[in-house]
Design a protein around this motif. Structure first.
Motif, PDB file in Angstrom:
ATOM      1  N   ASP A 140       0.902  -1.312   0.045  1.00 22.40           N
ATOM      2  CA  ASP A 140       0.025  -0.160   0.058  1.00 22.40           C
ATOM      3  C   ASP A 140       0.921   1.259   0.111  1.00 22.40           C
ATOM      4  OD1 ASP A 140       1.033  -0.185   2.625  1.00 22.40           O
ATOM      5  OD2 ASP A 140      -0.885   0.183   3.669  1.00 22.40           O
ATOM      6  N   ARG A 151      -8.734   4.082  -3.982  1.00 24.16           N
ATOM      7  CA  ARG A 151      -9.022   2.664  -4.576  1.00 24.16           C
ATOM      8  C   ARG A 151      -7.786   2.323  -5.558  1.00 24.16           C
ATOM      9  NH1 ARG A 151     -14.428   1.410  -5.054  1.00 24.16           N
ATOM     10  NH2 ARG A 151     -13.543  -0.509  -6.100  1.00 24.16           N
ATOM     11  N   GLU A 152      -7.861   1.576  -6.122  1.00 29.38           N
ATOM     12  CA  GLU A 152      -6.731   1.037  -7.024  1.00 29.38           C
ATOM     13  C   GLU A 152      -6.320   1.838  -8.186  1.00 29.38           C
ATOM     14  OE1 GLU A 152      -8.631  -2.706  -5.025  1.00 29.38           O
ATOM     15  OE2 GLU A 152      -9.295  -1.099  -6.007  1.00 29.38           O
ATOM     16  N   PHE A 252      -5.710  -5.371  -6.908  1.00 33.65           N
ATOM     17  CA  PHE A 252      -6.512  -5.463  -5.842  1.00 33.65           C
ATOM     18  C   PHE A 252      -5.764  -4.621  -4.463  1.00 33.65           C
ATOM     19  CE2 PHE A 252      -8.063  -9.034  -8.117  1.00 33.65           C
ATOM     20  CZ  PHE A 252      -9.220  -8.643  -8.534  1.00 33.65           C
ATOM     21  N   ASN A 253      -6.335  -3.844  -3.765  1.00 34.94           N
ATOM     22  CA  ASN A 253      -5.984  -3.655  -2.376  1.00 34.94           C
ATOM     23  C   ASN A 253      -6.173  -4.673  -1.447  1.00 34.94           C
ATOM     24  OD1 ASN A 253      -4.888  -0.989  -3.345  1.00 34.94           O
ATOM     25  ND2 ASN A 253      -7.072  -0.173  -2.667  1.00 34.94           N
ATOM     26  N   ILE A 254      -5.548  -4.727  -0.298  1.00 34.39           N
ATOM     27  CA  ILE A 254      -5.816  -5.733   0.519  1.00 34.39           C
ATOM     28  C   ILE A 254      -5.412  -5.073   1.866  1.00 34.39           C
ATOM     29  CG2 ILE A 254      -5.456  -8.153   1.714  1.00 34.39           C
ATOM     30  CD1 ILE A 254      -4.363  -9.242  -0.735  1.00 34.39           C
ATOM     31  N   SER A 255      -6.582  -4.656   2.564  1.00 35.58           N
ATOM     32  CA  SER A 255      -6.695  -3.782   3.885  1.00 35.58           C
ATOM     33  C   SER A 255      -6.746  -4.573   5.307  1.00 35.58           C
ATOM     34  CB  SER A 255      -7.557  -2.531   3.910  1.00 35.58           C
ATOM     35  OG  SER A 255      -7.289  -1.816   5.020  1.00 35.58           O
ATOM     36  N   ASP A 296     -10.525  -1.698   0.010  1.00 34.50           N
ATOM     37  CA  ASP A 296     -10.342  -2.899  -0.594  1.00 34.50           C
ATOM     38  C   ASP A 296     -11.789  -3.776  -0.956  1.00 34.50           C
ATOM     39  OD1 ASP A 296     -11.415  -3.689   2.001  1.00 34.50           O
ATOM     40  OD2 ASP A 296      -9.694  -5.226   2.314  1.00 34.50           O
TER      41      ASP A 296
END
Length: 337
Positions: A140, A151-152, A252-255, A296
């Motif tokens: 991130d 967002r991405e 993809f974000n992964i939070s 995410d």
């Protein structure tokens, strides 16, 4: 950096003859190796790792109890090592990287060499080997300091040599996707859990508290990070492996679900260890972003949900490091400053 629009198909039954996990002896990589090696539709899972200071074979236990581990010692910057590892591989999960932000300011050349040149070499090998899916695990931090959930599609504005090297590596992945490689880029927040190297925040604080030492705070300590249990991150990576889409590139974000300042982490460590050893403030690093906040929604649309918590991971870290401390000779257990 131009990013492709995301179009994700429903989860499908995808089979893989061989999945290569780079950096599989690392903190995250070992969890991913275990996750993937348990999948019924993956015939073989292989690790490519340079066995650097951050590698630890013990992270693979109890997997090692089943016999010899499928570990290839090699460098992602070596075309020969990459070609050998990727022979007959259907998928690559790329985690091998230099990751410690403070060290990146001291030795930026190493970070760009490993994280950028290494990724480029791996991508070329993947294209030549006919790899069906390349998963690149980024960070991130490529967004730079952001206080609103991004967002991405947000622009990348890295502020450290580490983050810049990861952003450049992403650019290489995007270019490979244009050349026909099916690729996924994942941007996770800070992983936390047992087995993490002592240079990272949680194990460093726990070890210092157990030794009766003050916890070192850079700057004000109000810098905020989002923490994600490492097992949940491994599950998200496994989910990405099992998901196909119509676009050659997906991002993809992964939070995680918990935002904590460094001072918050210190307070949690004091409570978990039962040792309030005090704080020691030092000058802040050259650049220390106030926060990274990401949205995410995309990965959650695939069914991802966080199952663990920072509290659960911290208790496990304390148990692990506490047991290790008790095995040390008495004169090494407490070393107050």
């Amino acid at each position: 950096m131009k990013q492709c629009a995301k179009s994700v198909a429903p989860k499908q039954d995808i089979s893989f003859r061989k999945v290569v996990v780079t950096g599989g002896l690392g903190f995250i990589g070992a969890r991913v190796f275990k996750q993937v090696s348990r999948m019924a539709h993956v015939a073989e899972t292989v690790i490519l790792d340079s066995v650097s200071y951050a590698a630890d074979f013990r992270r693979l236990a109890p997997a090692s109890e089943a016999g010899d581990l499928p570990v290839l010692r090699g460098d992602i910057r070596s075309r020969i090592d990459v070609a050998a590892a990727l022979h007959e591989a259907d998928a690559v999960i790329h985690l091998a990287a230099e990751t410690h932000v403070p060290r990146s300011f001291a030795d930026p050349e190493l970070f760009f060499d490993v994280n950028v040149t290494g990724t480029e070499t791996l991508l070329k090998g993947a294209l030549e080997a006919g790899v069906k899916h390349f998963i690149h695990v980024s960070t991130d931090e490529v967004y730079g300091a952001v206080t609103d959930d991004v967002r991405e599609t947000a622009p990348l504005r890295p502020t450290s040599p580490y983050a810049s090297s990861k952003a450049m590596a992403e650019e290489a992945v995007m270019m490979a996707a244009q050349d026909g490689l099916n690729a996924t880029i994942l941007r996770p927040t800070n992983a936390v859990g047992t087995g993490q190297h002592a240079e990272k925040l949680f194990p460093r604080f726990v070890m210092r508290a157990l030794k009766g030492q003050r916890l070192t705070i850079e700057g004000t300590g109000r810098q905020e990070r989002t923490f994600l249990p490492v097992g949940d991150l491994a599950a998200a990576i496994g989910l990405a492996l099992n998901t196909s889409g119509t676009d050659p590139l997906r991002v993809f974000n992964i939070s995680g679900e918990e935002d904590l300042s460094v001072l918050d982490v210190a307070r949690l460590v004091f409570a978990a260890t039962g040792k309030n050893t005090g704080l020691h403030y030092v000058r802040d690093r050259i650049r220390n972003d106030v926060a990274y906040r990401i949205d995410d929604t995309g990965i959650r649309g695939l069914g991802y949900r966080q199952k663990s918590s920072v509290d659960r991971e911290l208790r496990a870290i304390c148990a692990e490091l506490g047991a290790r401390a008790r095995r040390q000779p008495e004169h090494l257990r407490t070393r107050a400053e």
